[in-house]
Design a protein around this motif. Structure first.
Motif, PDB file in Angstrom:
ATOM      1  N   GLU A  10       6.714  -1.856  -5.874  1.00 41.45           N
ATOM      2  CA  GLU A  10       7.517  -1.158  -4.880  1.00 41.45           C
ATOM      3  C   GLU A  10       6.574  -0.562  -3.841  1.00 41.45           C
ATOM      4  OE1 GLU A  10      10.042   1.627  -6.885  1.00 41.45           O
ATOM      5  OE2 GLU A  10      10.837   0.080  -8.202  1.00 41.45           O
ATOM      6  N   ASN A  11       6.939  -0.696  -2.582  1.00 43.16           N
ATOM      7  CA  ASN A  11       6.105  -0.197  -1.493  1.00 43.16           C
ATOM      8  C   ASN A  11       6.378   1.287  -1.293  1.00 43.16           C
ATOM      9  OD1 ASN A  11       4.450   0.038   0.690  1.00 43.16           O
ATOM     10  ND2 ASN A  11       5.731  -1.150   2.079  1.00 43.16           N
ATOM     11  N   GLN A  12       5.726   2.103  -2.132  1.00 46.67           N
ATOM     12  CA  GLN A  12       5.942   3.549  -2.104  1.00 46.67           C
ATOM     13  C   GLN A  12       4.602   4.276  -2.092  1.00 46.67           C
ATOM     14  OE1 GLN A  12       8.126   4.411  -5.664  1.00 46.67           O
ATOM     15  NE2 GLN A  12      10.058   3.634  -4.850  1.00 46.67           N
ATOM     16  N   GLU A  37       2.051  -5.245   2.511  1.00 49.07           N
ATOM     17  CA  GLU A  37       3.497  -5.394   2.495  1.00 49.07           C
ATOM     18  C   GLU A  37       3.852  -6.886   2.483  1.00 49.07           C
ATOM     19  OE1 GLU A  37       5.601  -2.461   5.131  1.00 49.07           O
ATOM     20  OE2 GLU A  37       6.204  -4.341   6.084  1.00 49.07           O
ATOM     21  N   THR A  42      10.091  -3.305   1.504  1.00 53.62           N
ATOM     22  CA  THR A  42      10.182  -2.396   0.354  1.00 53.62           C
ATOM     23  C   THR A  42       9.282  -2.836  -0.791  1.00 53.62           C
ATOM     24  OG1 THR A  42      12.054  -3.557  -0.680  1.00 53.62           O
ATOM     25  CG2 THR A  42      12.579  -1.852   0.954  1.00 53.62           C
ATOM     26  N   SER A  44       5.412  -4.597  -1.919  1.00 52.32           N
ATOM     27  CA  SER A  44       4.041  -4.974  -1.587  1.00 52.32           C
ATOM     28  C   SER A  44       3.520  -5.928  -2.649  1.00 52.32           C
ATOM     29  CB  SER A  44       3.123  -3.744  -1.543  1.00 52.32           C
ATOM     30  OG  SER A  44       3.452  -2.922  -0.457  1.00 52.32           O
TER      31      SER A  44
END
Length: 157
Positions: A10-12, A37, A42, A44
């Motif tokens: 998750e791209n967080q 990304e 959302t 990666s």
């Protein structure tokens, strides 16, 4: 032996730190790590090259799969995949050596991306072996500075 893992996450905020911390806490050595990304903002993808044996890689995969932010872990090592690295290499030059260095860059399909009276910066992409080979040749001219991305990889087909 080096193992190449493709990890969808998750791209967080903080995910990279959690994964790096996992490796550090368990004493696993990361040879290279690239993250960016994907086509879905959302998510990666991390390409992680790990040094070790089958037991170490199995442990790494199990630990990664325990993290909530990890969507999928894929071991590409025994699969057919395309890999590339990017390197920027700044070499010290004088007028007599400039032509030789440009010819070396041409042989490796590198590009001269910056030039001055005393330096040339070459961009080269390709397999880890190709990047290693040009670096080895350029060492004798005097590498002033260098940056490498680490491996990125995708399965074929």
């Amino acid at each position: 032996m080096h193992y190449t893992l493709s990890v969808l996450v998750e791209n967080q905020f903080g995910v990279l730190a959690r994964i790096a911390g996992l490796f550090s806490a368990r004493g696993f050595n990361i040879v290279s790590l690239s993250v960016a990304e994907t086509e879905d903002p959302t998510i990666s993808v991390m390409t992680i090259v790990v040094d070790g044996d089958n037991r170490v890689v199995d442990q790494v995969k199990k630990q990664l799969n325990k993290l909530i932010e990890v969507i999928k872990v894929r071991d590409l090592t025994d699969e057919e995949y395309v890999e590339r690295e990017l390197a920027l290499i700044k070499v010290g030059v004088n007028a007599a050596k400039r032509r030789e260095i440009i010819e070396i860059a041409d042989v490796f399909k590198g590009k001269v991306v910056d030039i001055s009276h005393t330096t040339i910066t070459i961009e080269v992409t390709g397999s880890e072996e190709k990047v290693d080979a040009i670096i080895e040749l350029l060492k004798s001219y005097g590498i002033i500075e260098m940056a490498r991305t680490g491996k990125i990889a995708l399965l074929r087909g």
